[in-house]
Design a protein around this motif. Structure first.
Motif, PDB file in Angstrom:
ATOM      1  N   VAL A   1     -30.419   9.588 -13.355  1.00  0.00           N
ATOM      2  CA  VAL A   1     -30.528   8.613 -12.076  1.00  0.00           C
ATOM      3  C   VAL A   1     -30.965   9.665 -11.033  1.00  0.00           C
ATOM      4  O   VAL A   1     -30.263  10.468 -10.282  1.00  0.00           O
ATOM      5  CB  VAL A   1     -29.376   7.973 -11.672  1.00  0.00           C
TER       6      VAL A   1
ATOM      7  N   LYS B   1     -32.631   9.002  -7.981  1.00  0.00           N
ATOM      8  CA  LYS B   1     -32.744   8.440  -6.533  1.00  0.00           C
ATOM      9  C   LYS B   1     -32.242   9.246  -5.522  1.00  0.00           C
ATOM     10  O   LYS B   1     -31.162   9.963  -5.529  1.00  0.00           O
ATOM     11  CB  LYS B   1     -31.990   7.058  -6.373  1.00  0.00           C
TER      12      LYS B   1
ATOM     13  N   ASN C   1     -33.725   3.579  -7.843  1.00  0.00           N
ATOM     14  CA  ASN C   1     -33.405   2.397  -6.993  1.00  0.00           C
ATOM     15  C   ASN C   1     -34.429   1.687  -5.957  1.00  0.00           C
ATOM     16  O   ASN C   1     -33.900   0.490  -5.734  1.00  0.00           O
ATOM     17  CB  ASN C   1     -31.936   2.697  -6.573  1.00  0.00           C
TER      18      ASN C   1
ATOM     19  N   ILE D   1     -33.250   0.815 -11.574  1.00  0.00           N
ATOM     20  CA  ILE D   1     -31.996   0.362 -11.745  1.00  0.00           C
ATOM     21  C   ILE D   1     -31.330  -0.366 -10.804  1.00  0.00           C
ATOM     22  O   ILE D   1     -30.256  -0.802 -10.761  1.00  0.00           O
ATOM     23  CB  ILE D   1     -30.974   1.418 -12.172  1.00  0.00           C
TER      24      ILE D   1
ATOM     25  N   MET E   1     -22.335  -3.277 -13.886  1.00  0.00           N
ATOM     26  CA  MET E   1     -21.599  -2.198 -13.190  1.00  0.00           C
ATOM     27  C   MET E   1     -20.267  -2.686 -13.102  1.00  0.00           C
ATOM     28  O   MET E   1     -19.884  -3.780 -12.477  1.00  0.00           O
ATOM     29  CB  MET E   1     -22.327  -1.885 -11.759  1.00  0.00           C
TER      30      MET E   1
ATOM     31  N   MET F   1     -21.356   5.070 -15.628  1.00  0.00           N
ATOM     32  CA  MET F   1     -22.304   5.958 -14.484  1.00  0.00           C
ATOM     33  C   MET F   1     -21.480   7.193 -14.699  1.00  0.00           C
ATOM     34  O   MET F   1     -20.655   7.364 -15.407  1.00  0.00           O
ATOM     35  CB  MET F   1     -22.146   5.280 -13.184  1.00  0.00           C
ATOM     36  N   SER F   2     -21.659   8.270 -13.528  1.00  0.00           N
ATOM     37  CA  SER F   2     -21.112   9.477 -13.584  1.00  0.00           C
ATOM     38  C   SER F   2     -19.459   9.367 -14.039  1.00  0.00           C
ATOM     39  O   SER F   2     -19.006   9.849 -14.675  1.00  0.00           O
ATOM     40  CB  SER F   2     -21.273  10.396 -12.475  1.00  0.00           C
TER      41      SER F   2
ATOM     42  N   ARG G   1     -26.310   5.550 -17.089  1.00  0.00           N
ATOM     43  CA  ARG G   1     -27.157   5.782 -16.019  1.00  0.00           C
ATOM     44  C   ARG G   1     -26.289   6.809 -15.173  1.00  0.00           C
ATOM     45  O   ARG G   1     -25.162   6.303 -14.571  1.00  0.00           O
ATOM     46  CB  ARG G   1     -27.327   4.733 -15.191  1.00  0.00           C
ATOM     47  N   VAL G   2     -26.684   8.002 -15.274  1.00  0.00           N
ATOM     48  CA  VAL G   2     -26.011   9.282 -14.653  1.00  0.00           C
ATOM     49  C   VAL G   2     -26.829   9.807 -13.789  1.00  0.00           C
ATOM     50  O   VAL G   2     -27.754  10.575 -13.990  1.00  0.00           O
ATOM     51  CB  VAL G   2     -25.378  10.262 -15.687  1.00  0.00           C
ATOM     52  N   GLY G   3     -26.152  10.031 -12.498  1.00  0.00           N
ATOM     53  CA  GLY G   3     -27.009  10.606 -11.224  1.00  0.00           C
ATOM     54  C   GLY G   3     -26.142  11.799 -10.873  1.00  0.00           C
ATOM     55  O   GLY G   3     -26.490  13.053 -11.254  1.00  0.00           O
ATOM     56  N   SER G   4     -25.117  11.611 -10.178  1.00  0.00           N
ATOM     57  CA  SER G   4     -24.226  12.920  -9.550  1.00  0.00           C
ATOM     58  C   SER G   4     -24.032  13.761 -10.305  1.00  0.00           C
ATOM     59  O   SER G   4     -23.884  15.104  -9.969  1.00  0.00           O
ATOM     60  CB  SER G   4     -23.316  12.763  -8.539  1.00  0.00           C
TER      61      SER G   4
ATOM     62  N   ARG H   1     -25.149  12.923  -3.716  1.00  0.00           N
ATOM     63  CA  ARG H   1     -26.261  12.345  -2.762  1.00  0.00           C
ATOM     64  C   ARG H   1     -25.680  12.412  -1.403  1.00  0.00           C
ATOM     65  O   ARG H   1     -24.409  12.401  -1.032  1.00  0.00           O
ATOM     66  CB  ARG H   1     -26.631  11.032  -2.985  1.00  0.00           C
TER      67      ARG H   1
HETATM   68  C1  LIG Z   1     -26.756   5.284  -8.454  1.00  0.00           C
HETATM   69  C2  LIG Z   1     -26.471   4.481  -9.424  1.00  0.00           C
HETATM   70  C3  LIG Z   1     -26.063   5.122 -10.533  1.00  0.00           C
HETATM   71  C4  LIG Z   1     -25.587   6.634 -10.805  1.00  0.00           C
HETATM   72  O1  LIG Z   1     -24.425   6.624 -10.126  1.00  0.00           O
HETATM   73  P1  LIG Z   1     -23.888   8.147 -10.166  1.00  0.00           P
HETATM   74  O2  LIG Z   1     -22.334   7.713  -9.877  1.00  0.00           O
HETATM   75  O3  LIG Z   1     -24.715   9.089  -9.232  1.00  0.00           O
HETATM   76  O4  LIG Z   1     -23.739   8.607 -11.635  1.00  0.00           O
HETATM   77  C5  LIG Z   1     -26.269   4.402 -11.960  1.00  0.00           C
HETATM   78  N1  LIG Z   1     -26.476   2.872 -11.864  1.00  0.00           N
HETATM   79  C6  LIG Z   1     -26.936   2.264 -10.836  1.00  0.00           C
HETATM   80  C7  LIG Z   1     -27.174   1.037 -10.687  1.00  0.00           C
HETATM   81  C8  LIG Z   1     -27.117   2.941  -9.400  1.00  0.00           C
HETATM   82  O5  LIG Z   1     -27.311   2.554  -8.488  1.00  0.00           O
END
Ligand SMILES: *Cc1c(COP(=O)(O)O)cnc(C)c1O
Length: 223
Positions: A25, A27, A48, A69, A156, A197-198, A213-216, A222
Motif C-alpha cells: 500500500v 498511498k 486510495n 483499495i 477491514m 493490514m500492517s 494490504r500492507v503499507g506502513s 505516513r
Molecule cells: C492504508 C490502508 C491499508 C494499509 O494500512 P497500513 O496500516 O499502513 O498497513 C490497507 N487497507 C486499506 C483499505 C487502507 O486504506
C-alpha cells in the motif's frame, strides 16, 4: 523514510510459503519508493486516492498491477477503469453498477471485490452481510454486471487492541466468503479474501485471508 527492503523480503517470503498475495500500500508515498520495491521484484501496489493513482501510474512501469483499495466515488470510476487491476472497495450496489458501466465503456472486465462492513466502528464503508449476499446472487445467479469479474470479498476490522473482537470480525468475513462459494457453484473465480493490514495481518491470515494490504510496515509511517 524510504522502503524497508529487508522487511519486504521477510514478509514476502512468509506470505509466499502460505500462498498469500501481498499488496504493497503506497498511498501518499513518492514514486521513487514504489520504483524501489518494483526493482526488488514487486508488482502489486495499492492506492486510495484516484487523482494520486492516476498521476503515479503515468510515471511508473506499465506492468504494475494497481489495486484501488479506498472508498471510490462513483463519478471517479471512469478515471481508473482503463487501467486498474482490481477495485477492492465496491461498497454499494450503485458503485457495482457504475464499475460495470465503465468496464463496458473501457471494453474490459474489471476485477472487483465486494467490501463488507465487519467492524463495530460506524465510519468504515461497506455492504452489510445481507447486501453482499444479494450482490453475489445478482452476479452469479442473475448474471448481472457482465463487465465485472467478481473475485471475492474485502473487509477491514476494527482498529482495536481487542484481539478477540478483531478475530471475530475477520471470521465473519471468512464465513460469508465460504458461504458464497458454497451457494454459487459457478463462483470459480471468487477466490480472494482481502483482509489484514500492517497491524493485524497475522491474525487475518489465521482467519483465512488470501490477500493482505500492507503499507506502513514496508514504507514507514505516513505523515
Ligand atoms: C492504508 C490502508 C491499508 C494499509 O494500512 P497500513 O496500516 O499502513 O498497513 C490497507 N487497507 C486499506 C483499505 C487502507 O486504506
Amino acid at each position: 523514510m524510504a522502503v524497508d527492503l529487508q522487511a519486504y523480503q521477510q514478509l514476502k517470503e512468509t506470505l509466499d510459503t502460505k500462498g498469500i498475495t501481498l499488496i504493497a500500500v503506497s498511498k501518499t508515498k513518492p514514486v521513487e519508493d514504489i520504483q524501489a520495491l518494483y526493482d526488488a521484484g514487486h508488482r502489486d501496489f495499492g492506492e486510495n486516492y484516484v487523482q494520486e493513482l492516476v498521476q503515479k501510474q503515468l510515471h511508473l512501469p506499465k506492468d504494475i498491477r494497481w489495486h484501488f483499495i479506498g472508498h471510490l466515488q462513483s463519478n471517479k470510476v471512469k478515471m481508473i477503469a482503463p487501467f486498474v487491476h482490481m477495485i477492492h472497495g465496491v461498497d454499494s450496489i450503485k458503485l457495482l453498477e457504475v464499475v460495470d458501466k465503465e468496464g463496458r465503456k473501457a471494453g474490459r472486465k474489471i476485477n472487483a471485490l465486494l467490501q463488507v462492513h465487519i467492524a463495530k466502528e460506524e465510519t468504515k464503508f461497506g455492504l452489510d452481510l445481507q447486501e453482499a449476499r444479494q450482490a453475489a446472487s445478482a452476479y452469479f445467479l442473475e448474471k448481472k454486471y457482465e463487465h465485472v469479474e467478481l473475485c471475492g470479498l474485502m473487509g477491514m476490522a476494527s482498529f482495536s487492541d481487542d484481539q478477540q473482537l478483531v478475530e471475530s470480525e475477520f471470521k465473519s468475513l471468512k464465513h460469508l466468503f465460504d458461504e458464497v462459494k458454497t451457494v454459487h457453484k459457478n463462483a470459480t473465480q471468487f477466490n480472494i479474501l482481502s483482509m489484514g493490514m500492517s497491524g493485524d495481518y497475522l491474525l487475518a491470515i489465521q482467519c483465512g485471508s488470501t490477500m493482505v494490504r500492507v503499507g506502513s510496515l514496508l514504507f514507514g509511517r505516513r505523515g
